[in-house]
Design an enzyme around this catalytic site. Structure first.
Site, PDB file in Angstrom:
ATOM      1  N   GLY A 187       1.595  23.549   8.601  1.00 31.32           N
ATOM      2  CA  GLY A 187       1.075  22.684   9.648  1.00 31.32           C
ATOM      3  C   GLY A 187       2.113  22.209  10.647  1.00 31.32           C
ATOM      4  O   GLY A 187       3.313  22.191  10.388  1.00 31.32           O
TER       5      GLY A 187
ATOM      6  N   ALA B 256      -0.443   3.393  10.799  1.00 33.80           N
ATOM      7  CA  ALA B 256      -0.310   1.996  10.403  1.00 33.80           C
ATOM      8  C   ALA B 256      -0.491   1.068  11.593  1.00 33.80           C
ATOM      9  O   ALA B 256      -1.060  -0.021  11.454  1.00 33.80           O
ATOM     10  CB  ALA B 256       1.057   1.764   9.752  1.00 33.80           C
TER      11      ALA B 256
ATOM     12  N   HIS C 102      23.291  -0.640  32.252  1.00 30.78           N
ATOM     13  CA  HIS C 102      24.096   0.582  32.385  1.00 30.78           C
ATOM     14  C   HIS C 102      25.376   0.439  31.577  1.00 30.78           C
ATOM     15  O   HIS C 102      26.024  -0.598  31.625  1.00 30.78           O
ATOM     16  CB  HIS C 102      24.446   0.824  33.854  1.00 30.78           C
TER      17      HIS C 102
ATOM     18  N   GLY D   5       0.806  -1.221   0.000  1.00 28.76           N
ATOM     19  CA  GLY D   5       0.000   0.000   0.000  1.00 28.76           C
ATOM     20  C   GLY D   5       0.838   1.269   0.000  1.00 28.76           C
ATOM     21  O   GLY D   5       2.049   1.265  -0.227  1.00 28.76           O
TER      22      GLY D   5
ATOM     23  N   THR E 194       0.968  18.199   4.480  1.00 31.75           N
ATOM     24  CA  THR E 194       0.639  16.783   4.661  1.00 31.75           C
ATOM     25  C   THR E 194      -0.677  16.425   3.990  1.00 31.75           C
ATOM     26  O   THR E 194      -0.868  15.304   3.527  1.00 31.75           O
ATOM     27  CB  THR E 194       0.576  16.444   6.165  1.00 31.75           C
TER      28      THR E 194
END
Length: 471
Positions: free
Chosen positions: A183, A321, A445, A45, A270
């Site tokens: 945006g 997704a 660590h 897709g 977008t």
């Protein structure tokens, strides 16, 4: 057009081969169903071929470029790198081709019938599939719609060789001199830091009343980092029009001072996702839609038509997704006679910005709105040993916990390792973790994940590498 003479019988038809669709197909096949997967373009897709994967190829390249000063600190002598977009596009294509072939191989291994063509519902149990001059008709027992949505440009904006809507920007053959972005959504912010790393001047026009989709502390830190990087943020703007001509673009917008014009070399937005009800033929089925023009579903992904399910972008909720993948598994499991659930309460929010961002659970503002009495702790990555080794000391981990019970309400991180640690954050909240559930385990660590431990310890003033608050 040649119409097939026979109506073929199918058990489960899935429309759309994106991450939700092919995941649903594989899970259904695993559970014994005979699956037919219909994809009009390419398996994987938009997400795999044009969106999620290509965008992360670009953000990964930006991260590598952003890291070059640190290489010199380590004694690895390098000159300032430059990006060759044509090679980046070749790499992107190679990665997407590999992944697409992997999806095809998985479908074949699971005996999933894959049909190329554009599917349209003819009735509640029939579907037509058109591929060039061929047209086939199928009668199905059950169907899952995983067709996603179509990207729609905001009013006043049309794509061109300099104006990019959504994934069109990954066909760009040059680094923009001045990229103007509309945006403050996650993808817009990713493109801002990515193309800045590539060498572009970047201006972000944030819509009036809009803010970044993060906790206020993360937003404040991201704004500080943008200022340090010299990425221009212009708030409270409404883009009216973007036009291209010659060697540049002209963006007309409205701000508090009235109408203004900005010149740049390229423009990006977008865009918005809309359901193609007519193209899918669901408008003739009487399928119930929400007020936001999404397909209405219940907790089992069922529409109001009993044998038709829907998942992914065309259903309510964020366009992610991860949502489609989870819904696809649930729909397949329900169809196979099992019990399953898609609880999207704790969907992680991530942004592959520079630095990256990850969050799960409530923001401080949301916790206040819901009436929680809570405490917060914020541990700076500058105090984490491994972040210092990496040369990535910007950012922090913020913990929000209910005051009385120590229940962790939200975890918010901006900085190195945030994306990788989002799984740990989500698992903790899904298991209804309290502060002691985060402080009891041993943490490797040195590692960035120690920052989560110290942020939680900071709730009670016991973070080792953070000075106590001033009295």
């Amino acid at each position: 057009m040649v119409v097939g003479e026979l109506i073929q019988e199918k058990e489960l038809v899935i429309i759309g081969g994106g991450p939700g669709g092919y995941t649903a197909a594989i899970r259904a096949a695993q559970l014994g169903l005979k699956v037919t997967l219909i994809e009009k373009d390419q398996l994987g897709g938009v997400c795999l071929n044009k969106g999620c994967i290509p965008s992360k190829v670009y953000t990964h390249a930006a991260q590598e470029m952003d890291n070059f000063p640190h290489l010199n600190d380590l004694g690895i002598e390098v000159t300032k790198p430059t990006i060759q977009i044509d090679k980046l596009v070749e790499y992107k294509n190679r990665i997407t081709d590999q992944l697409k072939k992997g999806v095809a191989a998985l479908c074949k291994a699971n005996k999933i019938e894959v049909i190329e063509g554009e599917a349209t519902f003819l009735s509640q149990d029939r579907i037509g599939v058109e591929a060039g001059h061929d047209f086939q008709t199928f009668r199905f027992e059950k169907a899952i719609i995983a067709a996603g949505g179509k990207t729609v440009a905001p009013e006043g904006i049309s794509s061109s060789d300099r104006i990019f809507i959504s994934h069109d920007i990954f066909s760009l053959s040059e680094v923009p001199e001045h990229l103007i972005i509309q945006g403050g959504d996650v993808i817009a912010l990713e493109m801002a830091t990515t193309f800045h790393a590539f060498g572009s001047q970047v201006t972000v026009l944030v819509e009036e009343g809009e803010d970044f989709p993060f906790d206020a502390a993360v937003t404040k830190e991201l704004r500080r980092i943008f200022k340090k990087k010299k990425i221009t943020l212009q708030a409270d703007c409404k883009v009216i029009q973007a036009t291209s001509s010659g060697n540049g673009v002209t963006v007309t917008f409205q701000d508090k001072n009235g109408e203004a014009i900005m010149e740049g070399s390229h423009f990006y937005t977008t865009g918005n996702i809309a359901v193609d009800a007519a193209g899918l033929g669901i408008d003739r089925l009487g399928m119930e839609m929400t007020a936001e023009d999404r397909v209405k579903i219940d907790s089992e992904m069922k529409t109001n038509i009993p044998n038709i399910y829907a998942i992914g972008d065309l259903t309510p909720g964020p366009v992610l997704a991860v949502k489609a993948i989870k819904q696809g598994k649930v729909a397949a499991e329900i169809l196979a006679g099992g019990t399953s659930e898609a609880d999207l309460t704790l969907l992680p929010t991530i942004a592959h910005t520079l630095p990256p961002i990850a969050a799960v659970g409530l923001t401080e503002a949301a916790a206040q709105e819901l009436g929680y009495h809570f405490t917060t702790s914020q541990f700076p990555l500058a105090s984490n040993g491994y972040a210092s080794i990496l040369g990535r000391k910007d950012g922090f981990v913020k913990i929000i916990a209910e005051e009385e019970s120590d229940l962790i309400l939200g975890v918010h991180m901006i900085g190195a390792g945030a994306i990788e640690l989002s799984g740990m954050m989500t698992t903790g909240l899904e298991m209804v973790a309290r502060a002691e559930d985060f402080t009891f385990p041993n943490y490797a660590h040195p590692s960035v994940n120690e920052s989560i431990l110290e942020a939680v310890e900071g709730l009670i003033g016991q973070a080792i590498h953070m000075a106590p608050p001033r009295k």
